[in-house]
Design a protein around this motif. Structure first.
Motif, PDB file in Angstrom:
ATOM      1  N   LYS A   3      66.299  86.150  31.054  1.00 27.09           N
ATOM      2  CA  LYS A   3      66.250  85.191  32.155  1.00 27.09           C
ATOM      3  C   LYS A   3      65.029  84.284  32.056  1.00 27.09           C
ATOM      4  O   LYS A   3      65.039  83.158  32.571  1.00 27.09           O
ATOM      5  N   GLU A   6      66.028  81.104  30.241  1.00 24.45           N
ATOM      6  CA  GLU A   6      67.088  80.273  30.795  1.00 24.45           C
ATOM      7  C   GLU A   6      66.512  78.999  31.404  1.00 24.45           C
ATOM      8  O   GLU A   6      65.356  78.954  31.829  1.00 24.45           O
ATOM      9  N   LEU A   8      66.240  77.099  34.342  1.00 21.53           N
ATOM     10  CA  LEU A   8      66.406  77.271  35.776  1.00 21.53           C
ATOM     11  C   LEU A   8      65.761  76.107  36.525  1.00 21.53           C
ATOM     12  O   LEU A   8      64.781  75.533  36.071  1.00 21.53           O
ATOM     13  N   TYR A   9      66.306  75.810  37.684  1.00 20.66           N
ATOM     14  CA  TYR A   9      65.760  74.721  38.487  1.00 20.66           C
ATOM     15  C   TYR A   9      65.881  75.087  39.970  1.00 20.66           C
ATOM     16  O   TYR A   9      66.760  75.848  40.370  1.00 20.66           O
ATOM     17  N   LEU A 121      66.107  79.628  42.940  1.00 26.49           N
ATOM     18  CA  LEU A 121      66.429  78.931  41.700  1.00 26.49           C
ATOM     19  C   LEU A 121      67.934  78.933  41.472  1.00 26.49           C
ATOM     20  O   LEU A 121      68.691  79.616  42.172  1.00 26.49           O
ATOM     21  N   SER A 122      68.356  78.206  40.468  1.00 24.26           N
ATOM     22  CA  SER A 122      69.781  77.932  40.274  1.00 24.26           C
ATOM     23  C   SER A 122      70.620  79.160  39.966  1.00 24.26           C
ATOM     24  O   SER A 122      71.833  79.160  40.198  1.00 24.26           O
ATOM     25  N   ASP A 123      70.018  80.239  39.454  1.00 23.26           N
ATOM     26  CA  ASP A 123      70.816  81.413  39.109  1.00 23.26           C
ATOM     27  C   ASP A 123      70.592  82.572  40.081  1.00 23.26           C
ATOM     28  O   ASP A 123      70.987  83.697  39.802  1.00 23.26           O
ATOM     29  N   GLU A 125      67.529  83.636  41.047  1.00 24.56           N
ATOM     30  CA  GLU A 125      66.131  84.045  40.990  1.00 24.56           C
ATOM     31  C   GLU A 125      65.346  83.234  42.020  1.00 24.56           C
ATOM     32  O   GLU A 125      65.840  82.248  42.573  1.00 24.56           O
ATOM     33  N   LYS A 126      64.117  83.651  42.279  1.00 24.17           N
ATOM     34  CA  LYS A 126      63.338  82.981  43.318  1.00 24.17           C
ATOM     35  C   LYS A 126      61.883  82.780  42.891  1.00 24.17           C
ATOM     36  O   LYS A 126      61.319  83.598  42.166  1.00 24.17           O
ATOM     37  N   ASN A 175      57.289  84.468  40.282  1.00 22.46           N
ATOM     38  CA  ASN A 175      58.579  83.976  39.803  1.00 22.46           C
ATOM     39  C   ASN A 175      59.384  85.168  39.303  1.00 22.46           C
ATOM     40  O   ASN A 175      58.990  85.831  38.345  1.00 22.46           O
ATOM     41  N   ALA A 177      61.966  85.318  37.647  1.00 19.80           N
ATOM     42  CA  ALA A 177      62.563  85.141  36.325  1.00 19.80           C
ATOM     43  C   ALA A 177      61.621  85.569  35.200  1.00 19.80           C
ATOM     44  O   ALA A 177      62.045  85.693  34.057  1.00 19.80           O
TER      45      ALA A 177
END
Length: 211
Positions: A3, A6, A8-9, A121-123, A125-126, A175, A177
């Protein structure tokens, strides 16, 4: 793929968190302490973050030898729907009598507090963040008449985050991720203000470790 690799945004922002420093300010001799109650406000619409970066270059042998930068504060611009009167009074450092407060032209140091938020986040995650030392900038206000159209105005609060006297830390990020993000969640991270690396073992102990 892990992850951490990846793309992420951020896809929004969740609650705003406020924790007020005991005695209203920090010191050089110790990590600041905060009041037990952390206010969690679900009214944040947008938070803008602007740094104040200065840089210095050093050339040697016709080459750029050193390139350093420093950020000594952040300007935080909070767009929100509403903040409770109790919280705003603490932010502004006022105490009311019979619901009445007074303002004057004399110099005033506003109370210091920690400000935090969670950004998903987009998947799933935070990202979670604390600014451990924040002060408000006196807000500009306006009052408008009600019209036939339904409209809830956005309000704005401008604040400044500066380094702690104890360790120069200005912001603390988590984070989920990251590969090292084990045993911590964004919500757990926001249960207390995190100021210094020495606090991590106590605040987030390894599960199953002997005491």
């Amino acid at each position: 793929m892990s992850k951490a690799k990846e793309m992420l945004y951020p896809v929004g922002v969740e609650n705003l968190y406020l924790a007020f420093m005991v005695e209203g300010k920090d010191s050089e001799s110790a990590i600041p302490t905060y009041e037990p109650e952390i206010y969690s406000l679900p009214t944040i619409e947008k938070i803008g973050i602007a740094g104040n970066i200065t840089s210095a270059n050093k050339w040697a042998s016709n080459k750029l030898f050193v390139n350093v930068s420093k950020n000594d504060k952040f300007t935080l611009t909070l767009d929100h729907t509403a903040i409770p009167v109790e919280v705003m009074d603490k932010v502004m450092g006022v105490v009311s009598t019979k619901g009445i407060t007074f303002d004057n032209s004399r110099p005033k140091e506003f109370p210091m507090f920690a400000l935090g938020f969670i950004a998903p986040l987009s998947d799933g995650e935070k990202v979670a963040r604390w600014y451990p030392k924040v002060q408000v900038t006196p807000p500009e206000e306006s009052f408008e008449t009600i019209t036939e159209e339904t409209n809830i105005p956005t309000q704005q609060l401008v604040m400044t985050a500066t380094p702690l006297l104890f360790n120069d830390n200005t912001k603390v990020d988590y984070n989920s991720a990251r590969e090292s993000a084990t045993g911590v969640t964004a919500e757990k991270f926001m249960e207390q203000v995190v100021c210094d690396e020495t606090e991590l073992e106590t605040l987030f102990p390894i599960e199953g470790a002997s005491s």
